[in-house]
Design a protein around this motif. Sequence first.
Motif, PDB file in Angstrom:
ATOM      1  N   MET A 210       0.835  -1.198   0.000  1.00  0.00           N
ATOM      2  CA  MET A 210       0.000   0.000   0.000  1.00  0.00           C
ATOM      3  C   MET A 210       0.872   1.252   0.000  1.00  0.00           C
ATOM      4  SD  MET A 210      -3.389   0.118   2.310  1.00  0.00           S
ATOM      5  CE  MET A 210      -3.907  -1.562   1.976  1.00  0.00           C
ATOM      6  N   ASN A 211       0.434   2.247  -0.738  1.00  0.00           N
ATOM      7  CA  ASN A 211       1.183   3.487  -0.886  1.00  0.00           C
ATOM      8  C   ASN A 211       1.413   4.171   0.461  1.00  0.00           C
ATOM      9  OD1 ASN A 211       2.238   5.856  -1.766  1.00  0.00           O
ATOM     10  ND2 ASN A 211       0.307   6.682  -2.544  1.00  0.00           N
ATOM     11  N   LYS A 212       2.682   4.383   0.817  1.00  0.00           N
ATOM     12  CA  LYS A 212       2.973   5.004   2.110  1.00  0.00           C
ATOM     13  C   LYS A 212       3.148   6.514   1.975  1.00  0.00           C
ATOM     14  CE  LYS A 212       3.890   3.962   6.014  1.00  0.00           C
ATOM     15  NZ  LYS A 212       3.029   4.091   7.211  1.00  0.00           N
ATOM     16  N   GLU A 213       3.071   7.007   0.719  1.00  0.00           N
ATOM     17  CA  GLU A 213       3.253   8.434   0.521  1.00  0.00           C
ATOM     18  C   GLU A 213       1.914   9.142   0.666  1.00  0.00           C
ATOM     19  OE1 GLU A 213       5.987  11.106  -2.462  1.00  0.00           O
ATOM     20  OE2 GLU A 213       5.490   9.065  -2.933  1.00  0.00           O
ATOM     21  N   TYR A 214       1.790   9.958   1.712  1.00  0.00           N
ATOM     22  CA  TYR A 214       0.492  10.550   2.022  1.00  0.00           C
ATOM     23  C   TYR A 214       0.330  11.906   1.360  1.00  0.00           C
ATOM     24  CZ  TYR A 214       0.646   7.065   5.758  1.00  0.00           C
ATOM     25  OH  TYR A 214       0.741   5.919   6.473  1.00  0.00           O
ATOM     26  N   TRP A 215      -0.889  12.224   1.009  1.00  0.00           N
ATOM     27  CA  TRP A 215      -1.214  13.579   0.570  1.00  0.00           C
ATOM     28  C   TRP A 215      -1.086  14.502   1.769  1.00  0.00           C
ATOM     29  CZ3 TRP A 215      -6.379  12.892  -2.629  1.00  0.00           C
ATOM     30  CH2 TRP A 215      -6.079  12.267  -3.847  1.00  0.00           C
TER      31      TRP A 215
ATOM     32  N   LEU B   8      -1.674  17.464   4.570  1.00  0.00           N
ATOM     33  CA  LEU B   8      -2.856  17.887   5.343  1.00  0.00           C
ATOM     34  C   LEU B   8      -3.047  19.397   5.181  1.00  0.00           C
ATOM     35  CD1 LEU B   8      -4.978  16.922   7.507  1.00  0.00           C
ATOM     36  CD2 LEU B   8      -3.312  17.642   9.231  1.00  0.00           C
TER      37      LEU B   8
ATOM     38  N   SER C 158     -10.197  19.939   8.578  1.00  0.00           N
ATOM     39  CA  SER C 158      -9.031  19.734   7.738  1.00  0.00           C
ATOM     40  C   SER C 158      -9.348  18.702   6.670  1.00  0.00           C
ATOM     41  CB  SER C 158      -7.851  19.251   8.597  1.00  0.00           C
ATOM     42  OG  SER C 158      -8.121  17.962   9.098  1.00  0.00           O
ATOM     43  N   LEU C 159      -8.432  18.530   5.733  1.00  0.00           N
ATOM     44  CA  LEU C 159      -8.566  17.471   4.734  1.00  0.00           C
ATOM     45  C   LEU C 159      -7.206  17.232   4.089  1.00  0.00           C
ATOM     46  CD1 LEU C 159      -8.441  19.208   1.907  1.00  0.00           C
ATOM     47  CD2 LEU C 159     -10.851  19.554   2.363  1.00  0.00           C
ATOM     48  N   HIS C 160      -7.121  16.151   3.345  1.00  0.00           N
ATOM     49  CA  HIS C 160      -5.902  15.857   2.609  1.00  0.00           C
ATOM     50  C   HIS C 160      -6.128  16.127   1.133  1.00  0.00           C
ATOM     51  CE1 HIS C 160      -3.615  13.775   5.786  1.00  0.00           C
ATOM     52  NE2 HIS C 160      -4.833  13.561   6.283  1.00  0.00           N
TER      53      HIS C 160
ATOM     54  N   ALA D 287      -3.729  16.516  -2.818  1.00  0.00           N
ATOM     55  CA  ALA D 287      -2.417  16.414  -3.457  1.00  0.00           C
ATOM     56  C   ALA D 287      -1.832  17.792  -3.723  1.00  0.00           C
ATOM     57  CB  ALA D 287      -2.534  15.619  -4.761  1.00  0.00           C
ATOM     58  N   ASP D 288      -2.696  18.782  -4.018  1.00  0.00           N
ATOM     59  CA  ASP D 288      -2.191  20.131  -4.263  1.00  0.00           C
ATOM     60  C   ASP D 288      -3.224  21.167  -3.809  1.00  0.00           C
ATOM     61  OD1 ASP D 288      -4.130  20.485  -6.303  1.00  0.00           O
ATOM     62  OD2 ASP D 288      -2.813  19.528  -7.760  1.00  0.00           O
TER      63      ASP D 288
ATOM     64  N   MET E 120      -6.744  21.193  -5.524  1.00  0.00           N
ATOM     65  CA  MET E 120      -7.574  20.068  -5.085  1.00  0.00           C
ATOM     66  C   MET E 120      -8.071  20.303  -3.658  1.00  0.00           C
ATOM     67  SD  MET E 120      -6.697  16.037  -4.517  1.00  0.00           S
ATOM     68  CE  MET E 120      -6.146  15.567  -6.119  1.00  0.00           C
TER      69      MET E 120
ATOM     70  N   ARG F  64      -1.699  24.777   4.127  1.00  0.00           N
ATOM     71  CA  ARG F  64      -0.992  23.577   4.565  1.00  0.00           C
ATOM     72  C   ARG F  64      -0.832  23.594   6.083  1.00  0.00           C
ATOM     73  NH1 ARG F  64       2.934  20.494   1.044  1.00  0.00           N
ATOM     74  NH2 ARG F  64       2.132  20.885  -1.044  1.00  0.00           N
TER      75      ARG F  64
END
Lengths: 95, 311
Positions: free
Chosen positions: A1-6, A8, A26-28, A30-31, A34, A56
Motif C-alpha cells: 500500500m502506498n505510504k506516501e500521504y497527501w 494535510l 481539515s482534509l488531505h 495532493a495540491d 484540489m 498547509r
Amino acid sequence: MNKEYWPLYEVFVRNRQGLSHRHVGSLHAADDQMALENARDAYTRRSEGCSIWVVRACQIVASQPQERGEFFDPAESKIYRHPTFYTIPDGIEHM
Amino acid sequence: MTNQQQRRFEADIAGERAIEPQDWMPDDYRKTLIRQIGQHAHSEVVGMLPEGNWLTRAPTLRRKAILLAKVQDEAGHGLYLYSAAETLGCAREDLYRKMLEGRMKYSSIFNYPTLSWADIPVIGWLVDGAAIVNQVALCRTSYGPYARAMVKICKEESFHQRQGFEACMALANGSDEQRQMLQDAINRFWWPSLMMFGPDDANSPNSARSLAWKIKRHTNDELRQRFVDNTVPQVEALGMTVPDPALAWDEASGHYRFGEIDWAELNEVIAGRGICNHERLAAKRRAWDKGAWVREAALAWAEKQQRTDAA
C-alpha cells in the motif's frame, strides 16, 4: 500500500459577507487547487460559505499549550485595560 | 510536571472545559478517542455501501437525487471524523488501513444486506435515527474536535432521518405489497438498530472510564431506551408493528419496556461473522486498491506543477 500521504490542509470558511473566516476542519489533498475543491465539496455542501481559505497544516505557527501560562500572563496584570477598572460617579451618562 | 499536567487535565474535565489537540492528555484517553472516533469514521464510510446498492434502482429521480445527497453526506461525515481523529496524532491512511485489514471495527449495522427498496427508507429513519440519538449525546463529549464534528454531523443527519420517514410514509400509504415490504424491512432492521448502541451496561467494560472522562455522556442502555421511546410512536404512525412481542408501554416509568436483545447475534457480527462482513471489507479493499493509481498520479502532477512553478 502506498505510504506516501497527501499533505494535510486546514480549512477556513467565511459563512457570509461581513463575517470572518472560521476554522472548520481539515482534509488531505495532493495540491492547493484540489484542497480548495475538496473543501468546497466537504464543508459547503449546503451553501455554508462564500469564501474558503486552505492552508498547509505544516505552515501554521501555533502557540504551545504548555507555555500557555507564561505566554499569556503579561495581559493578566493589566486590569486597567478594561473599562470596568474605572469608577465613574452616578449621573454621568453616555460613557 | 506530569502530576501537574494530570491535575490540570482532571480539572478541565471536571470543569466542563474542552480538551483541545495540543493539550496534555493521558495516553489511554488519547487511545480511547482514536479508537472511538476512528470506528465512527469507518462506520460512515462503510455505511455508504448498503445504501449505494440502491442508487441505480431508486424508484424515482427525486428519490435518487436524495439518496445520492445522503450517501455523499456519509462520505463527508467520515471525513470530518478522520479529521478529528488526526488531531490526536494519527494518520488517516493508517486508521483506514487498519479498517481494511480488519484490525479496527465499524458499526455492526452495516453488515446487514439491503434486500428491497424499503430497506433504504427504513435505514434512513431507523439507523440514522439511532445514530442521531448517539451523536446528539456526543455533541457534549469532552474532546473539542470530536464535539465540533458531532455538531456539524447532527445538523446534517436530521435530513437523513426525515427523508427516510417520508419515503416510509409513501410505502405505508401505498399498495398492500408496499406495506408488506415496509413491514418486512422494519422486521429485519428493528433489532440490529437496537444493537447499534452496543452491549448492555453490565457488559460494557470500557463505559465507566469513558463516562468518567466524559467521552461518553450517557450509558448504552440509556441511549437505547431513548431511541425506543422516540421511535415506537413513529412505527405506530406508519400503521406498522414493532417485531417484539414483549414491547409494552410502562405507565409508571414513562418508558417502553422491550424484549431481550439477541446478544449472541451481535457478538457474531462484531466477530466478523455477520451476513455481509466479508462483502463490505472486500468492496472497500477493492476501491482502495483500484484507486491507488489516482492517488499516485495526483501527487505526481502536484510535484510536476511545483517544479514548473519553481523554474
